[in-house]
Design an enzyme around this catalytic site. Structure first.
Site, mmCIF file in Angstrom:
data_model
loop_
_atom_site.group_PDB
_atom_site.id
_atom_site.type_symbol
_atom_site.label_atom_id
_atom_site.label_comp_id
_atom_site.label_asym_id
_atom_site.label_seq_id
_atom_site.Cartn_x
_atom_site.Cartn_y
_atom_site.Cartn_z
ATOM 1 N N ASP A 197 -0.184 5.200 1.063
ATOM 2 C CA ASP A 197 -0.450 6.097 2.196
ATOM 3 C C ASP A 197 -0.546 5.303 3.496
ATOM 4 O OD1 ASP A 197 -0.716 7.828 0.107
ATOM 5 O OD2 ASP A 197 -2.684 8.589 0.656
ATOM 6 N N ASP A 244 0.868 -1.165 0.000
ATOM 7 C CA ASP A 244 0.000 0.000 0.000
ATOM 8 C C ASP A 244 0.914 1.226 0.000
ATOM 9 O OD1 ASP A 244 -2.496 1.446 0.337
ATOM 10 O OD2 ASP A 244 -1.853 1.787 2.408
#
EC number: 3.1.3.18
Length: 224
Positions: free
Chosen positions: A13, A11
């Site tokens: 953020d 991922d």
């Protein structure tokens, strides 16, 4: 030496980069432009993790006001404008991220990014921190018809690189990451320091849990 995993997905953020300061700038700039009071990073932290559309809706809901269609359109235009403006104003890499990514790459792992962040912003953010070239694929929120927690992005990566889901290890900070990975049949590392609506990542039951990004290297290189 044979490793269980061939591809490591991440991922963005809350996993690779702490973008909360910039996300707060986005919301507060939108609020100021529309005469609304600003909010703290702590409040914004509870709004992010499920893509820009839900982030925007959470911000709107927080105001407690009812807006007509024209006002909402104007607010969304402001939101999108500032989202594209504040890409890397105050964001920072989390500790041990670049070194660990480089070590994984050196050991022969294929690295990819799967994020719900708007696709057009993924490359600029990664490039700003000098890590874009480490990834063989980057999927953003508009790259495929469905986003996390749907497992389709994980399956897309498996198909592209010719691997089984069991050969993909995903690293994320939110329930969405765990759900998508589990549904796809992939192991998942849950990071405790990211954005998960202020809910401990352990409650989502990831395969592994850690507060130190450097641990990903140890997890990935366990011999089968």
């Amino acid at each position: 030496m044979a490793f269980k995993y061939k591809v490591i997905g991440f991922d963005l953020d809350g996993t690779l980069i702490n973008t909360l300061p910039d996300l707060t700038l986005v919301v507060n700039s939108m609020f100021l432009e529309h005469g609304l009071p600003t909010v703290t990073q702590e409040k914004v932290l509870s709004w992010v993790g499920k893509g820009a559309d839900i982030f925007f809706q959470n911000a709107v809901n927080y105001t407690g006001k009812l807006f007509d269609a024209m006002q909402l359109t104007s607010m969304r235009a402001s939101f999108d404008k500032f989202y594209a403006t504040y890409v890397c104003e105050e964001s920072t890499l989390y500790p041990n991220v670049k070194e660990t990514l480089e070590a994984l790459k050196a050991k022969g792992f294929t690295l990819v990014v799967i994020t719900n962040k708007p696709t057009r912003l993924v490359e600029p953010v990664l490039s700003a921190f000098g890590i874009y070239s480490l990834f063989s694929e980057t999927l953003g929120g508009q790259s495929l018809p469905k986003i996390k927690p749907n497992p389709d992005p994980m399956w897309f990566i498996c198909k592209k690189f010719g691997i089984q889901p069991s050969e993909l290890l995903f690293v994320g900070d939110s329930e969405n990451d765990v759900i998508a990975s589990t549904r796809a049949g992939c192991d998942v590392v849950g990071l405790t320091y990211g954005y998960n609506y202020n809910v401990p990542i352990e409650q989502a039951n990831p395969t592994f849990v850690t507060s130190n990004f450097a641990d990903v290297l140890e997890i990935a290189t366990k011999e089968i």
